[in-house]
Scaffold this motif. Structure first.
Motif, PDB file in Angstrom:
ATOM      1  N   PRO A 287       4.033   3.516  21.656  1.00  0.00           N
ATOM      2  CA  PRO A 287       5.368   4.081  21.437  1.00  0.00           C
ATOM      3  C   PRO A 287       6.507   3.174  21.864  1.00  0.00           C
ATOM      4  CG  PRO A 287       4.230   5.190  23.252  1.00  0.00           C
ATOM      5  CD  PRO A 287       3.213   4.343  22.569  1.00  0.00           C
ATOM      6  N   GLU A 288       6.262   2.286  22.836  1.00  0.00           N
ATOM      7  CA  GLU A 288       7.341   1.410  23.293  1.00  0.00           C
ATOM      8  C   GLU A 288       7.824   0.493  22.162  1.00  0.00           C
ATOM      9  OE1 GLU A 288       8.321  -1.929  26.755  1.00  0.00           O
ATOM     10  OE2 GLU A 288       6.343  -0.956  26.694  1.00  0.00           O
ATOM     11  N   HIS A 289       6.917   0.077  21.290  1.00  0.00           N
ATOM     12  CA  HIS A 289       7.263  -0.849  20.211  1.00  0.00           C
ATOM     13  C   HIS A 289       7.144  -0.198  18.829  1.00  0.00           C
ATOM     14  CE1 HIS A 289       7.406  -4.357  22.892  1.00  0.00           C
ATOM     15  NE2 HIS A 289       6.388  -3.794  23.527  1.00  0.00           N
ATOM     16  N   GLU A 290       6.873   1.107  18.823  1.00  0.00           N
ATOM     17  CA  GLU A 290       6.692   1.832  17.567  1.00  0.00           C
ATOM     18  C   GLU A 290       5.677   1.124  16.668  1.00  0.00           C
ATOM     19  OE1 GLU A 290      10.570   2.304  15.840  1.00  0.00           O
ATOM     20  OE2 GLU A 290      11.145   3.871  17.264  1.00  0.00           O
ATOM     21  N   GLN A 291       4.569   0.730  17.279  1.00  0.00           N
ATOM     22  CA  GLN A 291       3.483   0.053  16.581  1.00  0.00           C
ATOM     23  C   GLN A 291       2.203   0.863  16.740  1.00  0.00           C
ATOM     24  OE1 GLN A 291       3.713  -2.818  14.803  1.00  0.00           O
ATOM     25  NE2 GLN A 291       5.900  -3.056  15.243  1.00  0.00           N
ATOM     26  N   MET A 292       1.190   0.475  15.960  1.00  0.00           N
ATOM     27  CA  MET A 292      -0.106   1.120  16.108  1.00  0.00           C
ATOM     28  C   MET A 292      -1.197   0.187  15.609  1.00  0.00           C
ATOM     29  SD  MET A 292      -0.353   3.920  13.036  1.00  0.00           S
ATOM     30  CE  MET A 292      -0.487   3.388  11.316  1.00  0.00           C
ATOM     31  N   ASP A 293      -2.406   0.416  16.078  1.00  0.00           N
ATOM     32  CA  ASP A 293      -3.610  -0.262  15.584  1.00  0.00           C
ATOM     33  C   ASP A 293      -4.540   0.798  15.015  1.00  0.00           C
ATOM     34  OD1 ASP A 293      -3.295  -3.023  16.011  1.00  0.00           O
ATOM     35  OD2 ASP A 293      -3.555  -2.741  18.171  1.00  0.00           O
ATOM     36  N   PHE A 294      -5.263   0.385  13.985  1.00  0.00           N
ATOM     37  CA  PHE A 294      -6.176   1.326  13.339  1.00  0.00           C
ATOM     38  C   PHE A 294      -7.586   0.757  13.394  1.00  0.00           C
ATOM     39  CE2 PHE A 294      -8.313   2.815   9.389  1.00  0.00           C
ATOM     40  CZ  PHE A 294      -8.387   4.148   9.731  1.00  0.00           C
ATOM     41  N   ILE A 295      -8.482   1.520  14.008  1.00  0.00           N
ATOM     42  CA  ILE A 295      -9.895   1.142  14.061  1.00  0.00           C
ATOM     43  C   ILE A 295     -10.624   2.036  13.074  1.00  0.00           C
ATOM     44  CG2 ILE A 295     -11.926   0.925  15.535  1.00  0.00           C
ATOM     45  CD1 ILE A 295      -9.971   0.690  17.910  1.00  0.00           C
ATOM     46  N   SER A 296     -11.116   1.447  12.013  1.00  0.00           N
ATOM     47  CA  SER A 296     -11.639   2.247  10.898  1.00  0.00           C
ATOM     48  C   SER A 296     -12.932   2.974  11.232  1.00  0.00           C
ATOM     49  CB  SER A 296     -11.849   1.364   9.663  1.00  0.00           C
ATOM     50  OG  SER A 296     -12.790   0.339   9.946  1.00  0.00           O
ATOM     51  N   ALA A 297     -13.782   2.384  12.109  1.00  0.00           N
ATOM     52  CA  ALA A 297     -15.063   3.035  12.417  1.00  0.00           C
ATOM     53  C   ALA A 297     -15.389   2.817  13.902  1.00  0.00           C
ATOM     54  CB  ALA A 297     -16.173   2.482  11.530  1.00  0.00           C
ATOM     55  N   PHE A 298     -14.868   3.698  14.730  1.00  0.00           N
ATOM     56  CA  PHE A 298     -15.054   3.644  16.188  1.00  0.00           C
ATOM     57  C   PHE A 298     -16.309   4.460  16.506  1.00  0.00           C
ATOM     58  CE2 PHE A 298     -12.256   3.285  20.178  1.00  0.00           C
ATOM     59  CZ  PHE A 298     -13.313   3.480  21.047  1.00  0.00           C
ATOM     60  N   HIS A 299     -17.376   3.775  16.929  1.00  0.00           N
ATOM     61  CA  HIS A 299     -18.632   4.463  17.267  1.00  0.00           C
ATOM     62  C   HIS A 299     -18.376   5.405  18.432  1.00  0.00           C
ATOM     63  CE1 HIS A 299     -22.759   5.217  18.561  1.00  0.00           C
ATOM     64  NE2 HIS A 299     -23.197   4.645  17.440  1.00  0.00           N
ATOM     65  N   GLU A 300     -18.901   6.602  18.331  1.00  0.00           N
ATOM     66  CA  GLU A 300     -18.600   7.619  19.347  1.00  0.00           C
ATOM     67  C   GLU A 300     -19.070   7.249  20.739  1.00  0.00           C
ATOM     68  OE1 GLU A 300     -20.514  11.309  18.537  1.00  0.00           O
ATOM     69  OE2 GLU A 300     -22.459  10.421  18.116  1.00  0.00           O
ATOM     70  N   ASP A 301     -20.098   6.378  20.839  1.00  0.00           N
ATOM     71  CA  ASP A 301     -20.607   6.000  22.165  1.00  0.00           C
ATOM     72  C   ASP A 301     -20.000   4.704  22.676  1.00  0.00           C
ATOM     73  OD1 ASP A 301     -22.264   8.236  22.361  1.00  0.00           O
ATOM     74  OD2 ASP A 301     -23.858   7.258  21.201  1.00  0.00           O
ATOM     75  N   ALA A 302     -19.109   4.093  21.888  1.00  0.00           N
ATOM     76  CA  ALA A 302     -18.431   2.867  22.347  1.00  0.00           C
ATOM     77  C   ALA A 302     -17.340   3.232  23.344  1.00  0.00           C
ATOM     78  CB  ALA A 302     -17.833   2.130  21.158  1.00  0.00           C
ATOM     79  N   GLN A 303     -17.094   2.330  24.305  1.00  0.00           N
ATOM     80  CA  GLN A 303     -16.074   2.560  25.313  1.00  0.00           C
ATOM     81  C   GLN A 303     -14.735   1.981  24.847  1.00  0.00           C
ATOM     82  OE1 GLN A 303     -17.883   0.609  28.716  1.00  0.00           O
ATOM     83  NE2 GLN A 303     -18.825   2.535  29.413  1.00  0.00           N
ATOM     84  N   PHE A 304     -13.668   2.585  25.325  1.00  0.00           N
ATOM     85  CA  PHE A 304     -12.333   2.098  24.962  1.00  0.00           C
ATOM     86  C   PHE A 304     -12.102   0.682  25.452  1.00  0.00           C
ATOM     87  CE2 PHE A 304     -11.739   6.675  24.589  1.00  0.00           C
ATOM     88  CZ  PHE A 304     -11.003   6.770  23.424  1.00  0.00           C
ATOM     89  N   ILE A 305     -12.666   0.350  26.629  1.00  0.00           N
ATOM     90  CA  ILE A 305     -12.461  -0.968  27.206  1.00  0.00           C
ATOM     91  C   ILE A 305     -12.978  -2.076  26.300  1.00  0.00           C
ATOM     92  CG2 ILE A 305     -14.638  -0.959  28.493  1.00  0.00           C
ATOM     93  CD1 ILE A 305     -11.279  -2.367  29.735  1.00  0.00           C
ATOM     94  N   ASP A 306     -14.041  -1.757  25.517  1.00  0.00           N
ATOM     95  CA  ASP A 306     -14.612  -2.759  24.617  1.00  0.00           C
ATOM     96  C   ASP A 306     -13.603  -3.155  23.537  1.00  0.00           C
ATOM     97  OD1 ASP A 306     -16.985  -2.630  26.039  1.00  0.00           O
ATOM     98  OD2 ASP A 306     -17.811  -1.047  24.763  1.00  0.00           O
ATOM     99  N   HIS A 307     -12.950  -2.178  22.955  1.00  0.00           N
ATOM    100  CA  HIS A 307     -11.972  -2.458  21.910  1.00  0.00           C
ATOM    101  C   HIS A 307     -10.712  -3.111  22.494  1.00  0.00           C
ATOM    102  CE1 HIS A 307     -13.921  -0.588  18.430  1.00  0.00           C
ATOM    103  NE2 HIS A 307     -14.347   0.360  19.259  1.00  0.00           N
ATOM    104  N   LEU A 308     -10.293  -2.644  23.665  1.00  0.00           N
ATOM    105  CA  LEU A 308      -9.089  -3.210  24.281  1.00  0.00           C
ATOM    106  C   LEU A 308      -9.280  -4.678  24.644  1.00  0.00           C
ATOM    107  CD1 LEU A 308      -8.058  -0.238  26.602  1.00  0.00           C
ATOM    108  CD2 LEU A 308      -6.989  -0.924  24.451  1.00  0.00           C
ATOM    109  N   SER A 309     -10.461  -5.011  25.136  1.00  0.00           N
ATOM    110  CA  SER A 309     -10.744  -6.403  25.527  1.00  0.00           C
ATOM    111  C   SER A 309     -10.700  -7.324  24.316  1.00  0.00           C
ATOM    112  CB  SER A 309     -12.122  -6.487  26.195  1.00  0.00           C
ATOM    113  OG  SER A 309     -12.144  -5.722  27.379  1.00  0.00           O
ATOM    114  N   GLU A 310     -11.160  -6.817  23.196  1.00  0.00           N
ATOM    115  CA  GLU A 310     -11.152  -7.634  21.991  1.00  0.00           C
ATOM    116  C   GLU A 310      -9.739  -7.769  21.421  1.00  0.00           C
ATOM    117  OE1 GLU A 310     -13.175  -7.623  17.526  1.00  0.00           O
ATOM    118  OE2 GLU A 310     -13.986  -6.339  19.122  1.00  0.00           O
TER     119      GLU A 310
END
Length: 391
Positions: A287-310
């Motif tokens: 919200p600070e930059h009015e931006q967003m990222d879209f992950i098309s297929a986020f596996h339900e057992d994947a952790q958020f930290i994995d995507h953030l690190s990448e």
């Protein structure tokens, strides 16, 4: 001496003619313009002017008034309009042809054969305009008056072909061939429509199988979501839609539909893989930059930290000019929009853990996570006045 009643002396004709002696008439026809000048004379016109304004074309209006004299019988007027429509048709001015045939039909003449011709001709004009439904209606009207009228039958068959109704087209062709078994155009149409009919039937079978497969997949998907106690936002149904679902015994249709109404629903929707795991299209909101990222297929057992690190590893996104979006600096939240509460999300949580939270509701098929920079002025302002909850 001429009398005072002599017409030549009285009207000054001699004087008038005297003016032209020694003068050449400049407005006469020449070898170059005679065709153009003749085309201005109604009786020699190759086609009527597009604009029939009587002020601009008084000669044409005069002839029309004679042709369409309301003192004529309905039959005479209908025939005149038919002939006019035929001329427009030859010129490929199908819109004007339709108007003329329509005027002829309005006369409601007692000549059935003439009425049939008007309907059939208007059907042809409508057909060339692409108004296939109107053309078909005219063909049907013509056949009501004359069931064995071949032109109307051929026109109706052509309309059914354009309307992608091969079964009806075949039926019309068969009816025509019973009247005239050797009619070449009907034989050709019959062969064409029979092939189209087989294609349509094959497509219907494929569509039925596809619908059945999709229904099975949707039921399995819904069952998996319900087993995980994941809640989906359900928009209010219109009364007619609710009634249809109830009548069809498809109680969960509205729930399944919410999964396919997201921003990226055309190509990215939640799906169940062969191992029984869910993959979700997830939105990360900044919200600070009015931006967003879209992950098309986020596996339900994947952790958020994995995507953030990448995403925030070696390079920062172009909108992060201050280079402050680092994995270790980020805080994740989800919002209970109904209550207005914000829930802090541990980055080592899996997507499944967050979605199964009692207060999380998936809206429009897209789970959404808010990402802020911990301790930033925007973060403090954004969180002020919010009711913060631990996940």
């Amino acid at each position: 001496m001429a009398s005072s009643t002599d017409p030549e002396e009285e009207d000054g004709m001699d004087e008038f003619l005297e003016k032209f002696k020694g003068k050449k008439y400049k407005d006469g026809f020449t070898e170059d313009n005679w065709e153009k000048e003749f085309d201005k004379i109604p009786i020699f016109m190759k086609k009527a002017p597009e604009d029939l304004d009587p002020v601009k074309h008084p000669e044409v209006a005069c002839i029309q008034s004679m042709l369409y004299d309301e003192d004529q019988s309905p039959e005479e007027l209908a025939k005149t309009y038919k002939n006019e429509g035929n001329e427009y048709f030859k010129e490929k001015n199908y819109k004007r042809a339709v108007v003329s045939y329509t005027e002829g039909l309005k006369r409601k003449c007692s000549d059935t054969e003439l009425t049939v011709i008007l309907y059939t001709n208007r059907a042809a004009a409508q057909f060339y305009l692409g108004n296939n439904r109107s053309a078909l209606n005219d063909a049907i009207a013509a056949r009501k008056l004359k069931p064995n009228h071949l032109k109307a039958i051929i026109r109706g068959a052509l309309c059914h072909i354009e309307l992608k109704d091969a079964s009806s087209a075949v039926s019309w062709c068969d009816e025509g061939l019973r009247i005239e078994p050797k009619e070449k155009q009907l034989l050709e149409l019959r062969a064409k429509t029979d092939k189209q009919k087989r294609v349509e039937e094959r497509n219907r079978r494929k569509a039925t199988l596809s619908d059945k497969k999709q229904r099975v997949q949707a039921e399995a998907l819904l069952k998996a979501i319900q087993e995980r106690k994941i809640k989906l936002f359900e928009p209010p149904e219109l009364p007619s839609q609710s009634a249809d679902d109830e009548n069809d015994g498809k109680k969960d249709n509205s729930i399944v539909r919410t999964l396919f109404n997201g921003v990226n629903a055309e190509s990215h929707v939640v799906h169940l893989d062969e191992n029984g795991s869910l993959h979700w299209p997830v939105l990360f909101l900044y919200p600070e930059h009015e931006q967003m990222d879209f992950i098309s297929a986020f596996h339900e057992d994947a952790q958020f930290i994995d995507h953030l690190s990448e995403m925030f590893g070696e390079q920062s996104p172009p909108w992060d000019t201050e280079k402050k979006y680092k994995t270790a600096n980020l805080e994740l939240y989800f919002e209970d929009e109904q209550m207005g509460d914000l829930f802090l999300v541990d980055p080592v949580c899996s997507l499944r853990q967050v979605l199964s939270h009692p207060r999380y509701v998936v809206k429009a098929g897209n789970p959404r996570i808010i990402i802020l920079v911990r301790g930033s002025s925007f973060c403090k302002e954004f969180l002020s006045g919010k009711n913060l909850q631990e996940n």
